[in-house]
Design a protein around this motif. Structure first.
Motif, PDB file in Angstrom:
ATOM      1  N   THR A 160      26.413  -9.432  21.912  1.00 49.77           N
ATOM      2  CA  THR A 160      25.326  -8.879  21.689  1.00 49.77           C
ATOM      3  C   THR A 160      25.527  -7.514  21.240  1.00 49.77           C
ATOM      4  O   THR A 160      25.979  -6.794  21.743  1.00 49.77           O
ATOM      5  CB  THR A 160      24.334  -9.005  22.694  1.00 49.77           C
ATOM      6  N   PRO A 161      24.685  -7.074  19.967  1.00 50.43           N
ATOM      7  CA  PRO A 161      24.972  -5.949  19.437  1.00 50.43           C
ATOM      8  C   PRO A 161      24.030  -4.773  20.089  1.00 50.43           C
ATOM      9  O   PRO A 161      22.965  -5.137  20.495  1.00 50.43           O
ATOM     10  CB  PRO A 161      24.406  -5.905  17.937  1.00 50.43           C
ATOM     11  N   LEU A 162      24.525  -3.647  20.355  1.00 49.45           N
ATOM     12  CA  LEU A 162      23.755  -2.549  20.679  1.00 49.45           C
ATOM     13  C   LEU A 162      23.587  -1.530  19.268  1.00 49.45           C
ATOM     14  O   LEU A 162      24.509  -1.418  18.714  1.00 49.45           O
ATOM     15  CB  LEU A 162      24.089  -1.375  21.695  1.00 49.45           C
ATOM     16  N   VAL A 163      22.309  -1.223  18.857  1.00 50.28           N
ATOM     17  CA  VAL A 163      22.350  -0.721  17.442  1.00 50.28           C
ATOM     18  C   VAL A 163      21.967   0.863  17.494  1.00 50.28           C
ATOM     19  O   VAL A 163      20.975   1.032  18.449  1.00 50.28           O
ATOM     20  CB  VAL A 163      21.516  -1.346  16.313  1.00 50.28           C
ATOM     21  N   THR A 164      22.347   1.588  16.817  1.00 49.52           N
ATOM     22  CA  THR A 164      21.978   2.901  16.640  1.00 49.52           C
ATOM     23  C   THR A 164      21.951   3.531  15.321  1.00 49.52           C
ATOM     24  O   THR A 164      22.606   3.178  14.464  1.00 49.52           O
ATOM     25  CB  THR A 164      23.035   3.953  17.497  1.00 49.52           C
ATOM     26  N   ALA A 165      20.430   3.826  14.884  1.00 52.14           N
ATOM     27  CA  ALA A 165      20.361   4.226  13.615  1.00 52.14           C
ATOM     28  C   ALA A 165      20.384   5.829  13.226  1.00 52.14           C
ATOM     29  O   ALA A 165      19.406   6.150  13.931  1.00 52.14           O
ATOM     30  CB  ALA A 165      19.026   3.638  13.061  1.00 52.14           C
ATOM     31  N   PHE A 166      21.211   6.456  12.865  1.00 48.09           N
ATOM     32  CA  PHE A 166      21.234   7.986  12.677  1.00 48.09           C
ATOM     33  C   PHE A 166      20.303   8.357  11.626  1.00 48.09           C
ATOM     34  O   PHE A 166      19.903   9.600  11.670  1.00 48.09           O
ATOM     35  CB  PHE A 166      22.549   8.304  12.244  1.00 48.09           C
ATOM     36  N   ILE A 172      13.119   7.234  16.703  1.00 47.17           N
ATOM     37  CA  ILE A 172      14.669   7.022  16.686  1.00 47.17           C
ATOM     38  C   ILE A 172      14.978   5.739  17.411  1.00 47.17           C
ATOM     39  O   ILE A 172      14.291   4.924  18.105  1.00 47.17           O
ATOM     40  CB  ILE A 172      15.268   7.982  17.668  1.00 47.17           C
ATOM     41  N   MET A 173      16.138   5.204  17.204  1.00 46.11           N
ATOM     42  CA  MET A 173      16.764   3.924  17.679  1.00 46.11           C
ATOM     43  C   MET A 173      18.284   4.293  18.013  1.00 46.11           C
ATOM     44  O   MET A 173      19.170   4.423  17.247  1.00 46.11           O
ATOM     45  CB  MET A 173      16.835   2.982  16.623  1.00 46.11           C
ATOM     46  N   ALA A 174      18.075   4.365  19.290  1.00 45.53           N
ATOM     47  CA  ALA A 174      19.482   4.653  20.052  1.00 45.53           C
ATOM     48  C   ALA A 174      20.034   3.792  20.987  1.00 45.53           C
ATOM     49  O   ALA A 174      19.290   3.370  21.882  1.00 45.53           O
ATOM     50  CB  ALA A 174      19.257   5.984  20.672  1.00 45.53           C
ATOM     51  N   ARG A 175      21.165   3.207  20.740  1.00 40.05           N
ATOM     52  CA  ARG A 175      21.716   2.009  21.509  1.00 40.05           C
ATOM     53  C   ARG A 175      20.698   1.204  22.089  1.00 40.05           C
ATOM     54  O   ARG A 175      20.718   0.777  23.210  1.00 40.05           O
ATOM     55  CB  ARG A 175      22.481   2.941  22.973  1.00 40.05           C
ATOM     56  N   TYR A 176      20.094   0.790  20.886  1.00 40.51           N
ATOM     57  CA  TYR A 176      19.001  -0.514  21.388  1.00 40.51           C
ATOM     58  C   TYR A 176      19.815  -1.648  21.616  1.00 40.51           C
ATOM     59  O   TYR A 176      20.383  -2.237  20.502  1.00 40.51           O
ATOM     60  CB  TYR A 176      18.007  -0.439  19.834  1.00 40.51           C
TER      61      TYR A 176
END
Ligand SMILES: [Zn+2]
Length: 308
Positions: A160-166, A172-176
């Motif tokens: 399952t992915p953890l996503v971070t959008a810079f 913010i989306m950090a280690r979602y």
């Protein structure tokens, strides 16, 4: 939440990845998704791109004529709708077709590809962002150029992915932690892109069956369950397999399917559960499987309240 600038960047990323070679030739893009996020209206203003949005929730009856008249060169729609177009023989002749917004089940792919006489590509996106798009060589590449991916093992070779959008600044989306189950590719793509490929988006973590066995709790992933049904008989091209309780599972097959095929599927799922020593009762229900436009299609679904 997303700013106007971020909306355009997202739209640009989708178009750049999905159809870079078509953009200069005048694209007519039909987007058929559950809701108009406001994103898609903005592209109508462009000279190079005509974009039309068709609301999935209204049902195809309400816009079929308008869609055919628009004559799209690119179609982005959930696989169930693409399959519905094939069944209804809708008059469309796109140059590229993308499955989006729902897991693409292998059972739908040949039906859609035969109808459009095109390879079916995928856009893997969610409200959280754009995560992967198929390249011209057929590789489903993660959007690692705009999102940072980390992976947690989920068993059976899945992650399952953890996503971070810079680049998102409004929200913010950090280690979602995403809810999706992916099978990552071990091979680089023939196209030469360094962006990592996904072999398959298997389904959602929520739809993993949670059963008990004499040895303790067990998990059965949607791909394994789906394959058991589909490999039981080649005539099976639609089904629902639902965990309805801690030890109850329902297999739904349409009445049009031959009885021996239904029995074979029932036995195959039962054999799979027995191999895992799962304590579960499997019931076979013969009922029509109607096109539902108000919710995502999940052929394998766990309807237990999830205990995190
Ligand atoms: Zn590629």
């Amino acid at each position: 939440m997303i700013s106007e600038a971020e909306k355009y960047r997202w739209l640009g990323a989708i178009l750049a990845k999905a159809a870079p070679d078509l953009v200069w030739r005048g694209m007519r893009v039909a987007v058929i998704l559950p809701q108009n996020a406001g994103l898609y209206d903005s592209a109508r203003k462009s000279r190079l791109i005509k974009l039309a949005f068709f609301d999935l929730t209204l049902g195809p009856e309400s816009w079929r004529g308008a869609l055919e008249a628009f004559d799209p060169t690119v179609i982005i729609a959930p696989p169930k709708m693409l399959r519905h177009f094939a069944a209804e023989n809708v008059r469309l002749r796109p140059r590229r077709v993308f499955s989006a917004a729902e897991t693409l089940d292998p059972v739908d792919r040949p039906v859609i590809e035969d109808f459009f006489r095109l390879p079916l590509d995928q856009i893997y996106m969610a409200t959280e962002g754009l995560f992967a798009v198929t390249c011209r060589q057929g590789g489903l590449h993660l959007a690692e150029d705009s999102v940072f991916f980390e992976f947690e093992p989920a068993g059976e070779g899945l992650v399952t992915p953890l996503v971070t959008a810079f680049r998102r600044q409004i929200q913010i989306m950090a280690r979602y932690r995403m809810n999706d189950l992916l099978r990552l590719s071990k091979e680089p793509c023939r196209c030469g892109s360094p962006l990592r490929c996904v072999d398959e988006i298997v389904g959602r973590m929520d739809d993993v069956f949670r059963l008990t066995s004499p040895d303790g709790p067990i998990l059965v992933t949607p791909d394994v369950l789906r394959n058991a049904v589909l490999k039981a008989d080649r005539r099976i091209d639609d089904f629902r397999l639902i965990q309805t309780g801690p030890d109850t599972v329902e297999l739904r097959l349409p009445p049009t399917l031959a009885d021996d095929a239904a029995v074979a599927a029932h036995q195959a799922v039962r054999a799979l559960l027995e191999t895992r020593k799962a304590v579960a009762t499997l019931s076979l229900i013969r009922a029509p499987l109607p096109l539902e436009t108000s919710r995502k299609l999940r052929r394998v679904e766990c309807r237990l309240e999830r205990a995190r």
